[in-house]
Design an enzyme around this catalytic site. Sequence first.
Site, PDB file in Angstrom:
ATOM      1  N   GLY A  21      46.147  37.291  37.327  1.00 49.17           N
ATOM      2  CA  GLY A  21      47.311  36.685  36.687  1.00 49.17           C
ATOM      3  C   GLY A  21      46.865  35.712  35.617  1.00 49.17           C
ATOM      4  O   GLY A  21      45.781  35.846  35.038  1.00 49.17           O
ATOM      5  N   ARG A  22      47.671  34.700  35.360  1.00 51.42           N
ATOM      6  CA  ARG A  22      47.347  33.756  34.285  1.00 51.42           C
ATOM      7  C   ARG A  22      46.047  33.009  34.568  1.00 51.42           C
ATOM      8  O   ARG A  22      45.233  32.794  33.665  1.00 51.42           O
ATOM      9  CB  ARG A  22      48.496  32.774  34.086  1.00 51.42           C
ATOM     10  N   VAL A  23      45.841  32.608  35.821  1.00 51.98           N
ATOM     11  CA  VAL A  23      44.611  31.882  36.164  1.00 51.98           C
ATOM     12  C   VAL A  23      43.405  32.808  36.057  1.00 51.98           C
ATOM     13  O   VAL A  23      42.371  32.442  35.482  1.00 51.98           O
ATOM     14  CB  VAL A  23      44.709  31.280  37.574  1.00 51.98           C
ATOM     15  N   LYS A 120      45.294  28.719  48.639  1.00 47.15           N
ATOM     16  CA  LYS A 120      45.324  27.746  49.732  1.00 47.15           C
ATOM     17  C   LYS A 120      45.743  28.348  51.069  1.00 47.15           C
ATOM     18  O   LYS A 120      45.318  27.874  52.112  1.00 47.15           O
ATOM     19  CB  LYS A 120      46.285  26.601  49.368  1.00 47.15           C
ATOM     20  N   GLU A 204      55.489  26.774  38.975  1.00 48.47           N
ATOM     21  CA  GLU A 204      55.525  28.192  39.279  1.00 48.47           C
ATOM     22  C   GLU A 204      56.958  28.702  39.156  1.00 48.47           C
ATOM     23  O   GLU A 204      57.915  27.926  39.075  1.00 48.47           O
ATOM     24  CB  GLU A 204      55.014  28.431  40.700  1.00 48.47           C
ATOM     25  N   LYS A 219      47.244  20.278  50.133  1.00 48.24           N
ATOM     26  CA  LYS A 219      46.067  19.788  49.418  1.00 48.24           C
ATOM     27  C   LYS A 219      45.410  18.627  50.159  1.00 48.24           C
ATOM     28  O   LYS A 219      44.182  18.565  50.274  1.00 48.24           O
ATOM     29  CB  LYS A 219      46.454  19.376  48.003  1.00 48.24           C
TER      30      LYS A 219
END
Length: 339
Positions: A21-23, A120, A204, A219
């Site tokens: 994807g974008r990442v 994650k 997102e 996180k």
Amino acid sequence: MNEDGRTGDAPPAAVVLSGFGRVGQAYARWLADAHADGAPLRLAAVRTSTAQWLPPRDADWTSPPRPLPEPLPGIAETLARTRATVLVQAVPSTPEAREWATVEAVTALRAGVHVVTAAKAHLLSGWRELAAAARSGGALVRLSAATGAALPAGDLARSGVRGLGCRSVRACPNGTSTFVLDRLADGGTLAGALAEARRLGIAEGDPSADLSGQDAATKVALLAALLWGWDASAVRWRTEPVGEDTASAARAAAERGRRLRAVASAAADTPHEVRVRLEATAPGDPIHALTGPEKAVTYVCPEAGDITVSGGRSSPLGAALALLKDTLDVVERRHHGFR
């Protein structure tokens, strides 16, 4: 022989990229640039959930091909075929992708292939399994992109504050919630703030994990696991969400010179617990100073003094750069000198 102990003509380390994807696309472009600048890396394969592509060495990542042309083999076959050194996971942190990400990571680690991940969900559910696989294969796991994108919070938790007596963590690690709260304080609406955050690439398509506090809690749970050896899959959390009714509290805080923030915290004395609360932070607080989608994490060390890292805006590029940093870390392990 080079400074890191490799011979000068040693081939670059092969990287398998899972997720495009974008990442993933940003990572591929930056890895190609890093290789051109002499970094010892080569993108050997790109995998999605349905297909695989083995790029030529001179691949043009300014317009990557879609769809990927080769049917998807098992991850073990790909790792063996490419002689991979690193598996990079740029897959979504969704329940649907969790099993896939777990299988790929465990298989890689058992084979001695390092894992660098931005996801994650599988870290939370499979922390013990991943740790056991890493031990059996003698491989490393790095998760900077999962704990703050370009913000090096994970590096500090893993090694930077080790031995300094850190007793608690206080963090604002979700850029979307900070951005939205500031827009609400300025008189905007929740829908308008989210639309702008999506347009800027901060939020997102589904921001529910950001606004519920789940992303911030996740996180900090991962940071606590790195700090104190917690089993991340056993961490419980309580969260206070950002919603339509939060606007009045954000404006009231602003009228008093404060800024409302979604603050996640964990303490060594309260094992396996994380809380996320909306706090009206005051000037002088590092979390108060954040603007837009910036993040901050403070490691509270009573004897050494508090240590804060802040910045690292939320974006696909920030996550990609964190993945690249971690890839270089596991590939260029120094055994002598200053590095």
